[in-house]
Scaffold this motif. Sequence first.
Motif, PDB file in Angstrom:
ATOM      1  N   LYS A 129       0.823  -1.217   0.000  1.00  0.00           N
ATOM      2  CA  LYS A 129       0.000   0.000   0.000  1.00  0.00           C
ATOM      3  C   LYS A 129       0.857   1.268   0.000  1.00  0.00           C
ATOM      4  N   ASP A 160       2.303   1.839  -3.788  1.00  0.00           N
ATOM      5  CA  ASP A 160       1.460   2.105  -4.953  1.00  0.00           C
ATOM      6  C   ASP A 160       1.291   3.611  -5.143  1.00  0.00           C
ATOM      7  N   ASP A 188      -6.609  -9.526  -7.788  1.00  0.00           N
ATOM      8  CA  ASP A 188      -7.630  -8.749  -8.497  1.00  0.00           C
ATOM      9  C   ASP A 188      -7.204  -7.303  -8.711  1.00  0.00           C
ATOM     10  N   TYR A 189      -6.574  -6.690  -7.690  1.00  0.00           N
ATOM     11  CA  TYR A 189      -6.240  -5.273  -7.832  1.00  0.00           C
ATOM     12  C   TYR A 189      -5.075  -5.030  -8.798  1.00  0.00           C
ATOM     13  N   LEU A 190      -4.414  -6.121  -9.284  1.00  0.00           N
ATOM     14  CA  LEU A 190      -3.337  -5.985 -10.258  1.00  0.00           C
ATOM     15  C   LEU A 190      -3.721  -6.585 -11.609  1.00  0.00           C
ATOM     16  N   THR A 191      -4.992  -6.846 -11.824  1.00  0.00           N
ATOM     17  CA  THR A 191      -5.444  -7.429 -13.088  1.00  0.00           C
ATOM     18  C   THR A 191      -5.032  -6.535 -14.256  1.00  0.00           C
ATOM     19  N   SER A 241      -1.985  -5.894 -15.088  1.00  0.00           N
ATOM     20  CA  SER A 241      -0.664  -5.322 -14.852  1.00  0.00           C
ATOM     21  C   SER A 241       0.411  -6.371 -15.094  1.00  0.00           C
ATOM     22  N   PRO A 243      -7.723   0.453   0.450  1.00  0.00           N
ATOM     23  CA  PRO A 243      -7.234  -0.767  -0.200  1.00  0.00           C
ATOM     24  C   PRO A 243      -6.081  -0.451  -1.155  1.00  0.00           C
ATOM     25  N   PRO A 244      -5.275  -1.438  -1.528  1.00  0.00           N
ATOM     26  CA  PRO A 244      -4.202  -1.206  -2.502  1.00  0.00           C
ATOM     27  C   PRO A 244      -4.749  -0.873  -3.863  1.00  0.00           C
ATOM     28  N   VAL A 245      -3.999  -0.049  -4.598  1.00  0.00           N
ATOM     29  CA  VAL A 245      -4.427   0.345  -5.949  1.00  0.00           C
ATOM     30  C   VAL A 245      -3.266   0.128  -6.921  1.00  0.00           C
TER      31      VAL A 245
END
Length: 465
Positions: A291, A294, A348-351, A353, A463-465
């Motif tokens: 976190k 990012d 999911d948050y890195l889909t 990438s 949340p992480p982005v």
Amino acid sequence: MPLAEQLLDLSLSPFALILIVFLVSMLESLAVVGLLVPGVVLVTVAASMAGHQDVDMFLLLLAAFFGAVVGDGASFKLGYDHREQVTSRWPLAQHPEWLGRGARFFERYGIYSVFIGRFVGPVRPIIPLVAGMMRMRPRTFLWANVSSALIWAPAYVLPGYLLGHTWQRYLELPANVETALFVLAGIFVVLALLFSWGRVQVGRHGRLYLACARAARRLPFVRRPWLAMSQSGEVPLASLLLLVLSLTGFCAWTLYVLESPDSLALDLQTQRLFDWLRSEPLLWVSLGFAKLGDKLGIVVLIFPYGAWLLLKRRFDVLCCWAAALGGVALLNTLGKAAFGRARPDTPDYLTGSLSYPSAHTSGFVVVVGLAAAFIAAECPARRRLWVYWAAIILIMPMALSRLLLGVHWLSDLIGGALLGLAVCALARLGWQSRPRAPLSPCPWAFLLGVTVVLMGLRIGFFPPV
């Protein structure tokens, strides 16, 4: 017989371990003796053995606490009662610089020197003696002695004790991870040498800098650019060499990664090692680092300092930082698109990438590395080493957390770090191209406090982005 069982056979009785911790803590705090006793190593070893035998942790902490208090108290009384005799007896008579170093520390920090000095290795065994010789009030000394020992005891005992609880697991490493361990250790050693010994050698009074200056005077085609760069003061040899080394390293490493059709053996070994190390607490810590690395985390890290620079109208510094951050973001985007390397695992948050180079690592290197360079430039030369060490200690866990989360290969982190160092070097060269006004006085402590609060909010609530 497994190594863990051999170590267990060498273990001492619980009483003996508690006594050893007390004696080592006391000896490390005694005047002069503490300079000769490797107290940290001995306390860690004894605490590890105690943890492996489930010795009462509270008793172990009490032993370390009372040992530290007794050692410092004896040193203080020696200086208080025998001031004249101390300076004329061996070994202080042969090494007056030891007392001089302690006296300067005491004069600088006053009544807080005893508290601070307990955690500063080179002056730790001397400060209580100097405090006594300087006739510090015994009540004040007692307060500083006891309060610092309350913090010192758990800080030195608990890491070894916790290691002792788990050393059998950590001695039984998975197969075929030796190369990964060697490379990780080598990276840390190279960074330590580069930013400690190497950084000193390329400074104005370093051997490499002086050798380059002598060579520049003899070579006509080098003399003119050397003189042009020296117009603003010291030639930025450190930044030039860092740019050459990091840029060359990034290009060579990228070619090596791209020429490997499958995953590198080094990547597979490292991933096996970190899969074995993975645990819930470490995953929680790694997610916190994720976190901070990012886009939102980088904004949080630089916001307090950016606001202060804007308030002081230091647009030159802001432009330097903006160019560095924008440049590394652009290079990461182009690199990921060009190399197209898949991640080991994609949450999911890195889909969507890609993996190479690691944007978290390169961005964090730029933020922390540039901050270290600017802070070090405002510090006396003797303190710059500690600034760069602090930067290394911050960057290493951030990078390794990507392996624990399983979203990067080790080669991605190496490429990202080299890219970040190259961008840092370019930014510093641009900054050093002409004379600049110093940033001091700067409320570093206040800004750091604000940053820590914002970091806590970012980790806890977003949340992480």
